[in-house]
Design a protein around this motif. Structure first.
Motif, PDB file in Angstrom:
ATOM      1  N   THR A 144       0.792  -1.229   0.000  1.00  0.00           N
ATOM      2  CA  THR A 144       0.000   0.000   0.000  1.00  0.00           C
ATOM      3  C   THR A 144       0.825   1.281   0.000  1.00  0.00           C
ATOM      4  O   THR A 144       0.285   2.364   0.216  1.00  0.00           O
ATOM      5  N   GLY A 145       2.110   1.167  -0.230  1.00  0.00           N
ATOM      6  CA  GLY A 145       2.967   2.341  -0.277  1.00  0.00           C
ATOM      7  C   GLY A 145       3.877   2.428   0.936  1.00  0.00           C
ATOM      8  O   GLY A 145       3.704   1.709   1.919  1.00  0.00           O
ATOM      9  N   ASN A 146       4.847   3.299   0.853  1.00  0.00           N
ATOM     10  CA  ASN A 146       5.817   3.471   1.927  1.00  0.00           C
ATOM     11  C   ASN A 146       5.132   3.860   3.245  1.00  0.00           C
ATOM     12  O   ASN A 146       5.508   3.388   4.307  1.00  0.00           O
ATOM     13  N   PHE A 147       4.115   4.708   3.131  1.00  0.00           N
ATOM     14  CA  PHE A 147       3.394   5.161   4.320  1.00  0.00           C
ATOM     15  C   PHE A 147       2.018   4.507   4.451  1.00  0.00           C
ATOM     16  O   PHE A 147       1.243   4.841   5.347  1.00  0.00           O
ATOM     17  N   GLY A 148       1.691   3.591   3.522  1.00  0.00           N
ATOM     18  CA  GLY A 148       0.413   2.884   3.585  1.00  0.00           C
ATOM     19  C   GLY A 148      -0.785   3.708   3.166  1.00  0.00           C
ATOM     20  O   GLY A 148      -1.902   3.471   3.636  1.00  0.00           O
ATOM     21  N   LEU A 149      -0.598   4.663   2.252  1.00  0.00           N
ATOM     22  CA  LEU A 149      -1.698   5.555   1.879  1.00  0.00           C
ATOM     23  C   LEU A 149      -2.691   4.967   0.886  1.00  0.00           C
ATOM     24  O   LEU A 149      -3.814   5.443   0.790  1.00  0.00           O
ATOM     25  N   MET A 150      -2.289   3.941   0.121  1.00  0.00           N
ATOM     26  CA  MET A 150      -3.240   3.325  -0.798  1.00  0.00           C
ATOM     27  C   MET A 150      -4.220   2.471   0.003  1.00  0.00           C
ATOM     28  O   MET A 150      -3.810   1.648   0.819  1.00  0.00           O
ATOM     29  N   LYS A 151      -5.496   2.670  -0.237  1.00  0.00           N
ATOM     30  CA  LYS A 151      -6.536   1.973   0.519  1.00  0.00           C
ATOM     31  C   LYS A 151      -7.157   0.847  -0.303  1.00  0.00           C
ATOM     32  O   LYS A 151      -7.307   0.964  -1.518  1.00  0.00           O
ATOM     33  N   VAL A 152      -7.497  -0.226   0.392  1.00  0.00           N
ATOM     34  CA  VAL A 152      -8.190  -1.359  -0.218  1.00  0.00           C
ATOM     35  C   VAL A 152      -9.570  -1.429   0.447  1.00  0.00           C
ATOM     36  O   VAL A 152      -9.664  -1.809   1.616  1.00  0.00           O
ATOM     37  N   PRO A 153     -10.621  -1.034  -0.271  1.00  0.00           N
ATOM     38  CA  PRO A 153     -11.956  -1.033   0.328  1.00  0.00           C
ATOM     39  C   PRO A 153     -12.377  -2.431   0.787  1.00  0.00           C
ATOM     40  O   PRO A 153     -12.041  -3.437   0.162  1.00  0.00           O
ATOM     41  N   LEU A 154     -13.124  -2.467   1.874  1.00  0.00           N
ATOM     42  CA  LEU A 154     -13.596  -3.720   2.442  1.00  0.00           C
ATOM     43  C   LEU A 154     -14.408  -4.528   1.429  1.00  0.00           C
ATOM     44  O   LEU A 154     -14.288  -5.746   1.359  1.00  0.00           O
ATOM     45  N   GLU A 155     -15.212  -3.847   0.609  1.00  0.00           N
ATOM     46  CA  GLU A 155     -16.028  -4.551  -0.397  1.00  0.00           C
ATOM     47  C   GLU A 155     -15.146  -5.304  -1.391  1.00  0.00           C
ATOM     48  O   GLU A 155     -15.466  -6.416  -1.812  1.00  0.00           O
ATOM     49  N   LEU A 156     -14.036  -4.682  -1.792  1.00  0.00           N
ATOM     50  CA  LEU A 156     -13.110  -5.331  -2.722  1.00  0.00           C
ATOM     51  C   LEU A 156     -12.437  -6.520  -2.058  1.00  0.00           C
ATOM     52  O   LEU A 156     -12.315  -7.594  -2.662  1.00  0.00           O
ATOM     53  N   LEU A 157     -12.039  -6.353  -0.833  1.00  0.00           N
ATOM     54  CA  LEU A 157     -11.418  -7.441  -0.081  1.00  0.00           C
ATOM     55  C   LEU A 157     -12.365  -8.631   0.015  1.00  0.00           C
ATOM     56  O   LEU A 157     -11.978  -9.778  -0.248  1.00  0.00           O
ATOM     57  N   LYS A 158     -13.604  -8.386   0.343  1.00  0.00           N
ATOM     58  CA  LYS A 158     -14.601  -9.454   0.447  1.00  0.00           C
ATOM     59  C   LYS A 158     -14.832 -10.134  -0.902  1.00  0.00           C
ATOM     60  O   LYS A 158     -14.972 -11.351  -0.975  1.00  0.00           O
ATOM     61  N   LYS A 159     -14.857  -9.349  -1.971  1.00  0.00           N
ATOM     62  CA  LYS A 159     -15.053  -9.899  -3.321  1.00  0.00           C
ATOM     63  C   LYS A 159     -13.905 -10.857  -3.671  1.00  0.00           C
ATOM     64  O   LYS A 159     -14.135 -11.963  -4.171  1.00  0.00           O
ATOM     65  N   LEU A 160     -12.685 -10.441  -3.412  1.00  0.00           N
ATOM     66  CA  LEU A 160     -11.531 -11.284  -3.713  1.00  0.00           C
ATOM     67  C   LEU A 160     -11.553 -12.564  -2.882  1.00  0.00           C
ATOM     68  O   LEU A 160     -11.300 -13.654  -3.406  1.00  0.00           O
TER      69      LEU A 160
END
Length: 112
Positions: free
Chosen positions: A60-76
């Protein structure tokens, strides 16, 4: 094998990359770009889904700024894809640990 990661750059098998990328078992896509910048969406990872990995490691980046939405996580997860989300340095270490043992894809945001 990821040899080194630092803000904005990554060294993989002796080759330096300066842009976000996806590491597949047999190739590297070094032109990965997301539709919404720091917010990952399904369209950003269609190619990954088509490869049907056992595990997707997301940096998610050096500082973790890229977000992974919960809906996407559940879909995967509903597709049978285990998802590991970490800041990119830790995600690189996780990739190096797992990529020889399982069908793993790594998607890495190199900056923020």
């Amino acid at each position: 094998m990821i040899e080194n990661y630092g803000f904005g750059k990554i060294l993989i098998n002796g080759k330096k990359y300066n842009s976000d990328l996806i590491i597949f078992k047999d190739s590297i896509d070094d032109s990965w770009w997301r539709k919404e910048g720091h917010n990952l969406c399904i369209d950003d990872i269609k190619e990954i889904i088509n490869k049907k990995p056992d595990i997707l490691i997301i940096g998610t980046g050096n500082f973790g700024l890229m977000k992974v939405p919960l809906e996407l996580l559940k879909k995967l997860e509903s597709m049978g894809i285990e998802v590991i989300i970490k800041k990119t340095k830790d995600a690189c270490d996780e990739y190096n640990t797992l990529h020889q043992k399982k069908n793993v894809v790594g998607a890495f945001h190199l900056t923020c």
